[in-house]
Design an enzyme around this catalytic site. Structure first.
Site, short mmCIF file in Angstrom:
data_model
loop_
_atom_site.label_atom_id
_atom_site.label_comp_id
_atom_site.label_asym_id
_atom_site.label_seq_id
_atom_site.Cartn_x
_atom_site.Cartn_y
_atom_site.Cartn_z
N ASP A 256 0.70 -0.90 0.00
CA ASP A 256 -0.19 -0.04 -0.04
C ASP A 256 1.39 1.37 0.29
O ASP A 256 2.18 1.06 1.21
CB ASP A 256 -0.94 -0.15 1.37
CG ASP A 256 -2.07 0.67 1.28
OD1 ASP A 256 -1.29 1.93 0.41
OD2 ASP A 256 -2.68 0.96 1.82
N GLU B 174 29.45 5.79 6.58
CA GLU B 174 29.59 3.92 7.31
C GLU B 174 29.35 3.29 5.87
O GLU B 174 28.96 2.44 5.60
CB GLU B 174 27.94 3.86 7.68
CG GLU B 174 27.07 4.20 6.94
CD GLU B 174 26.14 4.36 8.22
OE1 GLU B 174 25.88 2.93 8.69
OE2 GLU B 174 25.69 5.32 9.43
N CYS C 260 25.73 6.84 11.49
CA CYS C 260 24.91 7.51 11.39
C CYS C 260 25.37 9.00 12.23
O CYS C 260 25.80 10.25 11.94
CB CYS C 260 23.98 7.41 11.07
SG CYS C 260 22.88 6.56 9.84
N THR D 123 13.99 2.48 3.12
CA THR D 123 14.61 3.80 3.51
C THR D 123 15.89 4.51 3.00
O THR D 123 16.39 5.06 3.35
CB THR D 123 14.69 3.43 4.90
OG1 THR D 123 15.05 2.81 5.90
CG2 THR D 123 13.41 3.13 5.80
N SER E 69 16.18 -2.15 15.67
CA SER E 69 16.61 -0.88 15.42
C SER E 69 16.45 0.61 16.19
O SER E 69 17.04 1.25 16.77
CB SER E 69 18.13 -1.28 14.19
OG SER E 69 16.87 -0.43 13.31
N HIS F 166 17.81 12.94 14.32
CA HIS F 166 18.67 11.74 13.50
C HIS F 166 17.45 11.33 12.62
O HIS F 166 16.60 10.90 13.46
CB HIS F 166 19.35 10.52 13.42
CG HIS F 166 19.88 9.19 12.52
ND1 HIS F 166 20.72 9.98 11.38
CD2 HIS F 166 19.14 8.31 12.27
CE1 HIS F 166 20.10 8.73 11.07
NE2 HIS F 166 20.08 7.75 11.64
N LYS G 215 8.48 8.51 16.48
CA LYS G 215 8.79 8.11 17.56
C LYS G 215 8.85 8.57 18.70
O LYS G 215 8.91 9.20 19.77
CB LYS G 215 8.41 6.25 18.01
CG LYS G 215 7.90 5.29 16.51
CD LYS G 215 8.52 4.62 16.59
CE LYS G 215 8.22 3.10 15.75
NZ LYS G 215 7.15 3.28 15.37
N SER H 154 23.80 4.11 14.64
CA SER H 154 23.32 1.86 15.42
C SER H 154 24.62 1.65 15.78
O SER H 154 26.08 2.00 15.66
CB SER H 154 23.33 1.27 13.98
OG SER H 154 21.63 1.79 13.78
#
Ligand code: CAA
Length: 440
Positions: free
Chosen positions: A31, A83, A120, A163, A211, A244, A253, A364
């Protein structure tokens, strides 16, 4: 005390654009709203055949140097945060300096060069290094050039594929800066984690769900640690809070948790507690899934409150505008969040000098860093000079089949011979492994 901070910013986006809801989602049988509403993404940037982390970084740096009228002699330090490095010995900054030396009088033989790695987070760590170098008085009047450059690509079929992104951010760190002054207080949340790894491989091995949890846990620790030196924070203390941004849904979130934390023990919290009747804390739940469920419910309720909606709309949402259209730039991501915020203020004609931002960086593996920045006189003129919209608009749209080809080109494990999609326009281009990048 001399102010030290960011004096100039430039970006370079990968020159191809993949439309996520209209091109990517249908091929994946998903979707489109999972991308637009769930992850919060409209499109991703990809590097053309002749682009890589060196060319994107060098092109961003050249734009910055030309605009600021800088010569190599003005720069005493070049740090690259990435990275996506391809050389375990030579830092990417040497390759970038090699490009720049092709077009400027003089060289960077005097400059200290390095490469920073902590996923990151390392773009912010490179700024910290530059800040410390200048504060220590070792810079001999010269500026530091920090370049965050990445191709954030995932294995096809990995949930992270949605992403992806690619681009570079070049930043000049100086005394008496023209955009933001960095504060001395910082907070850290750091732990040995294995949610996202790239041991000598082009595409990461990621436990995506984990993550997200690690990001939130470390960010919360960093905020508490920051408050232990800078004092308690309140949502109204900051004009913007750039985080970030691997994808905007992640920041939604983080914003909920940040708001909940920052309103603790205040009238706002009491009011919210009355209204919502619930304050989830990790320790109150047996499993992370239960906690996530509680946060989701809390978030839904919180989003209905006027206070949160207004705060989110003015403090967080404006930081996401570039990210929505380019995807994850890994080390550059938090820096395009800052730039998005400043562009928002410029568009609205807000005078920001003297106001503060709280910047939440994350890498991470895992570590979060929180620090505050004060916007200084001159910011508007500098931000206006950055042609973000033009660069994003000039990207060439690719079909899904073309996306697969370009994805293979940037998978170092594969030999793929593909025609260029766009023509280079007076820029550094990649001409093959072990060869000098050229300007075409
Ligand atoms: N309409 C609206 N929303 C929808 C939807 C629809 N039709 N379908 C799904 N959604 C929502 C979901 O509810 C979810 O939102 P919430 O989390 O708020 O509930 C969101 O869209 C994503 O859906 P899924 O969770 O089902 O997506 P997924 O499992 O396929 O992938 C991911 C999510 C695991 C984060 C994946 O994108 C991933 O692995 N990303 C790479 C890792 C990453 O970015 N991690 C972030 C923290 S680590 C970090 O920040 C460092 C870094 O840069 C990598």
């Amino acid at each position: 005390m001399t102010a030290v901070g960011i004096d100039a910013i430039e970006i370079w986006t990968g020159k191809l654009r993949l439309d996520l809801p209209n091109t990517f989602a249908p091929e994946k049988g998903e979707d489109p709203e999972k991308y637009t509403k769930g992850l919060g993404l409209a499109s991703s940037s990809f590097p053309d055949v002749y682009e890589d982390i060196v060319t994107m970084g060098a092109n961003a740096a050249k734009r910055l140097m030309d605009r600021e009228g800088l010569a190599p002699d003005d720069i005493g330090r070049i740090d690259v945060a990435t990275e996506s490095a391809f050389d375990n010995s030579k830092p990417v900054s040497t390759y970038i300096a090699g490009c720049l030396e092709q077009v400027y009088d003089g060289d960077f033989h005097h400059a200290n060069k390095g490469e920073r790695k902590f996923a990151c987070l390392s773009g912010t760590q490179s700024i910290d290094d530059a800040y410390n170098w200048i504060k220590a008085g070792r810079h001999r009047g010269r500026a530091a050039l920090v370049i965050a450059t990445d191709t954030a690509l995932y294995e096809r079929g990995d949930p992270g594929e949605a992403t992806q992104g690619a681009g570079a951010v070049a930043m000049l760190i100086t005394e008496n800066p023209s955009i933001v002054e960095l504060s001395t207080e910082q907070g850290y949340g750091s732990a040995d984690e294995t949610d996202f790894l790239k041991p000598n491989q082009q595409f990461p091995s990621v436990d995506g769900k984990r993550s997200v949890q690690v990001y939130l846990a470390r960010m919360r620790e960093a905020l508490e640690d920051y408050e232990s030196v800078a004092g308690d924070t309140h949502p109204d203390d900051f004009e913007y809070i750039p985080f970030h941004t691997p994808f905007p849904g992640m920041v939604r979130k983080a914003a909920v948790l940040g708001f909940r934390h920052m309103t603790r023990d205040t009238d706002v919290e009491d009011e919210l507690a009355d209204e919502i009747g619930m304050q989830p804390r990790e320790s109150e739940y047996d499993t992370w899934d239960d906690y996530e469920e509680a946060i989701r419910a809390y978030m839904d309720d919180l989003k209905e409150t006027e206070q949160y909606r207004e705060w989110y709309a003015t403090t967080i949402e404006p930081t996401l505008s570039i990210s929505r259209n380019v995807g994850n730039w890994y080390t550059g991501s938090v820096h395009i969040a800052r730039l998005s915020a400043l562009r928002d203020a410029l568009e609205r004609g807000d005078e920001l000098a003297g106001k503060r931002m709280l910047v939440g960086s994350y890498g991470s593996g895992a570590q979060a860093e929180i620090h505050a920045e004060t916007i200084v006189d001159g910011w508007a003129e500098h931000v206006e000079a950055i042609d973000v919209d033009g660069q994003l608009d000039r990207r060439q749209d690719i079909t899904y089949d073309e996306y697969e080809l370009i994805h293979d080109v940037h998978n170092h494990a594969k030999e793929v011979d593909v025609e260029e999609f766009t023509a280079p326009e007076s820029e550094f281009v990649f001409t093959g492994w072990g060869r000098m990048n050229e300007r075409r």
